[in-house]
Design a protein around this motif. Sequence first.
Motif, PDB file in Angstrom:
ATOM      1  N   GLN A 112      -0.593  -8.857 -11.715  1.00 54.02           N
ATOM      2  CA  GLN A 112      -1.200  -7.689 -11.067  1.00 54.02           C
ATOM      3  C   GLN A 112      -1.116  -7.800  -9.552  1.00 54.02           C
ATOM      4  N   TRP A 113      -1.200  -9.030  -9.053  1.00 51.05           N
ATOM      5  CA  TRP A 113      -1.165  -9.245  -7.597  1.00 51.05           C
ATOM      6  C   TRP A 113       0.212  -8.914  -7.036  1.00 51.05           C
ATOM      7  N   ASP A 114       1.258  -9.168  -7.828  1.00 55.49           N
ATOM      8  CA  ASP A 114       2.612  -8.813  -7.397  1.00 55.49           C
ATOM      9  C   ASP A 114       2.749  -7.293  -7.282  1.00 55.49           C
ATOM     10  N   PHE A 115       2.202  -6.585  -8.274  1.00 55.41           N
ATOM     11  CA  PHE A 115       2.323  -5.124  -8.216  1.00 55.41           C
ATOM     12  C   PHE A 115       1.432  -4.549  -7.114  1.00 55.41           C
ATOM     13  N   ILE A 116       0.256  -5.117  -6.939  1.00 51.55           N
ATOM     14  CA  ILE A 116      -0.635  -4.662  -5.862  1.00 51.55           C
ATOM     15  C   ILE A 116       0.044  -4.853  -4.507  1.00 51.55           C
ATOM     16  N   ALA A 117       0.755  -5.965  -4.345  1.00 52.60           N
ATOM     17  CA  ALA A 117       1.474  -6.220  -3.091  1.00 52.60           C
ATOM     18  C   ALA A 117       2.560  -5.169  -2.878  1.00 52.60           C
ATOM     19  N   LEU A 118       3.230  -4.764  -3.953  1.00 48.02           N
ATOM     20  CA  LEU A 118       4.248  -3.719  -3.850  1.00 48.02           C
ATOM     21  C   LEU A 118       3.616  -2.399  -3.418  1.00 48.02           C
ATOM     22  N   VAL A 119       2.492  -2.063  -4.024  1.00 45.25           N
ATOM     23  CA  VAL A 119       1.768  -0.836  -3.663  1.00 45.25           C
ATOM     24  C   VAL A 119       1.356  -0.873  -2.189  1.00 45.25           C
ATOM     25  N   ALA A 120       0.845  -2.026  -1.756  1.00 43.36           N
ATOM     26  CA  ALA A 120       0.413  -2.171  -0.362  1.00 43.36           C
ATOM     27  C   ALA A 120       1.588  -2.055   0.603  1.00 43.36           C
ATOM     28  N   SER A 121       2.756  -2.560   0.185  1.00 45.75           N
ATOM     29  CA  SER A 121       3.935  -2.511   1.065  1.00 45.75           C
ATOM     30  C   SER A 121       4.394  -1.078   1.308  1.00 45.75           C
ATOM     31  N   HIS A 122       4.004  -0.172   0.430  1.00 44.14           N
ATOM     32  CA  HIS A 122       4.326   1.249   0.606  1.00 44.14           C
ATOM     33  C   HIS A 122       3.150   2.021   1.199  1.00 44.14           C
ATOM     34  N   SER A 123       2.129   1.282   1.641  1.00 38.18           N
ATOM     35  CA  SER A 123       0.949   1.881   2.296  1.00 38.18           C
ATOM     36  C   SER A 123       0.282   2.948   1.428  1.00 38.18           C
ATOM     37  N   ILE A 124       0.237   2.682   0.128  1.00 35.70           N
ATOM     38  CA  ILE A 124      -0.425   3.611  -0.794  1.00 35.70           C
ATOM     39  C   ILE A 124      -1.908   3.242  -0.878  1.00 35.70           C
ATOM     40  N   PRO A 125      -2.800   4.135  -0.483  1.00 38.96           N
ATOM     41  CA  PRO A 125      -4.223   3.817  -0.554  1.00 38.96           C
ATOM     42  C   PRO A 125      -4.715   3.845  -2.003  1.00 38.96           C
ATOM     43  N   TYR A 126      -5.570   2.882  -2.363  1.00 38.26           N
ATOM     44  CA  TYR A 126      -6.089   2.808  -3.730  1.00 38.26           C
ATOM     45  C   TYR A 126      -7.517   2.284  -3.700  1.00 38.26           C
ATOM     46  N   HIS A 127      -8.193   2.374  -4.837  1.00 39.56           N
ATOM     47  CA  HIS A 127      -9.571   1.906  -4.919  1.00 39.56           C
ATOM     48  C   HIS A 127      -9.846   1.354  -6.308  1.00 39.56           C
ATOM     49  N   GLU A 128     -10.868   0.499  -6.387  1.00 35.44           N
ATOM     50  CA  GLU A 128     -11.332   0.002  -7.676  1.00 35.44           C
ATOM     51  C   GLU A 128     -12.398   0.956  -8.181  1.00 35.44           C
ATOM     52  N   LYS A 129     -12.191   1.480  -9.380  1.00 34.88           N
ATOM     53  CA  LYS A 129     -13.137   2.447  -9.932  1.00 34.88           C
ATOM     54  C   LYS A 129     -14.287   1.730 -10.642  1.00 34.88           C
ATOM     55  N   SER A 130     -13.987   0.918 -11.624  1.00 39.97           N
ATOM     56  CA  SER A 130     -14.977   0.101 -12.329  1.00 39.97           C
ATOM     57  C   SER A 130     -14.232  -0.906 -13.179  1.00 39.97           C
ATOM     58  N   ASP A 131     -14.875  -2.025 -13.451  1.00 44.54           N
ATOM     59  CA  ASP A 131     -14.297  -3.049 -14.326  1.00 44.54           C
ATOM     60  C   ASP A 131     -12.886  -3.455 -13.908  1.00 44.54           C
ATOM     61  N   GLY A 132     -12.630  -3.512 -12.601  1.00 47.01           N
ATOM     62  CA  GLY A 132     -11.342  -3.971 -12.103  1.00 47.01           C
ATOM     63  C   GLY A 132     -10.219  -2.961 -12.162  1.00 47.01           C
ATOM     64  N   GLN A 133     -10.513  -1.707 -12.560  1.00 45.10           N
ATOM     65  CA  GLN A 133      -9.473  -0.691 -12.683  1.00 45.10           C
ATOM     66  C   GLN A 133      -9.074  -0.158 -11.311  1.00 45.10           C
ATOM     67  N   LEU A 134      -7.779  -0.205 -11.004  1.00 44.80           N
ATOM     68  CA  LEU A 134      -7.279   0.257  -9.708  1.00 44.80           C
ATOM     69  C   LEU A 134      -6.595   1.618  -9.863  1.00 44.80           C
TER      70      LEU A 134
END
Length: 395
Positions: free
Chosen positions: A80-102
């Motif tokens: 998940q950290w690899d994909f989160i890093a990819l999302v961050a590299s494209h400056s896509i804003p995201y949030h945790e909703k509940s129970d770790g869901q992004l």
Amino acid sequence: MPERFDVIVVGAGAAGLMCAITAGQRGRRVLVLDHANKPGKKILMSGGGRCNFTNLDIEAEHFLSANPHFCKSALSRYTQWDFIALVASHSIPYHEKSDGQLFCDHSSKDILQMLLAEAGQAGVEVRLNTGVETPVQIPNGGWSVLTNKGELSADSVVIATGGPPIPTLGATDWGHRIARHFGHEILPYRPSLVPYTADLEHKATWSELSGVSMRAELTVASRSWVGDVLFTHRGLSGPAVLQITNYWREGEPVVINWCPDQDVLVAWQRDRHSQGRKQLRTWLSEQLPRRFVNGLMQGWPGAEQTLADIRQDAMAQLAEKLHRYSFQPSGTEGYRTAEVTLGGVSTTEISSRTMESQRHAGLFFIGEVLDVTGHLGGYNFQWAWSSGHAAGEVV
């Protein structure tokens, strides 16, 4: 001569695009084929249009399979950290909703556009509106792929077509049929992460509660789940319902605890003296949705009594109805609204490291088409990213 590629990926969804990107970044000439008119349709509609693209807590225990160990290798090598890093590299804003869901802050389109941009940079070609027939293995190695637009050939063919859920988006069981054609076992599959439909009696009562959402605990023979339940015109939906359908079998009752956070009988015994003049209906409505309470107590003789006046045996009956309500679903809404397929291509003859068929060299299966199903909450997307990446590293 057929047009030649190193890799042909059938299916322009989450798993297929991730596989194509990974292979393209290795310098492979990759073609993605899809019969739909747009790529990533399920990505676009997921998460209410905001794409629950992964979860912070990715462990094998959140996945169902006849082989519960199969998913571990791929999940550990593309996390998940690899994909989160990819999302961050494209400056896509995201949030945790509940129970770790992004979730994306804005739109699922952000994730799809990111994948298509990565594919473009990796030299991946995507062709849509392209029907694909059963691939043919070439005796001296490689594969021939006949489409409605001509014949193609490749060293490797990757099946990333998912399962039958949401046929209005073009979903079919094509991947299962291909696997069976090549001798792979197909485990019984069915729609999951899907709302329940109610019998006529419940439908008449619950349709009046349509739109009411409340926290409840649902139990089937093998599992319990606590979360939000939503009444619909057809039956029950909401996160807790979708989760429990992964474990429910047709014909089983679902036991519902409508008040999982406190024992109603104990609470009544506590409050009957200090709030004795309060009407029972009013008291319950302070803890549960008023419309639900009114429906629950409709026609019940003690509905208008006060906390002090109601008899203990009557209160015990009400508590039993609240805490151990037995619901026999008439079924589910089926593939029309299901988020995933439970079951599918058996992993027995699939490499857990590469996703390659152990029966036919150069044939790969990734994503939902395999017998790996995640819980609700971003797990199925992470399986798509991880299994796609695993195949993309070797095709």
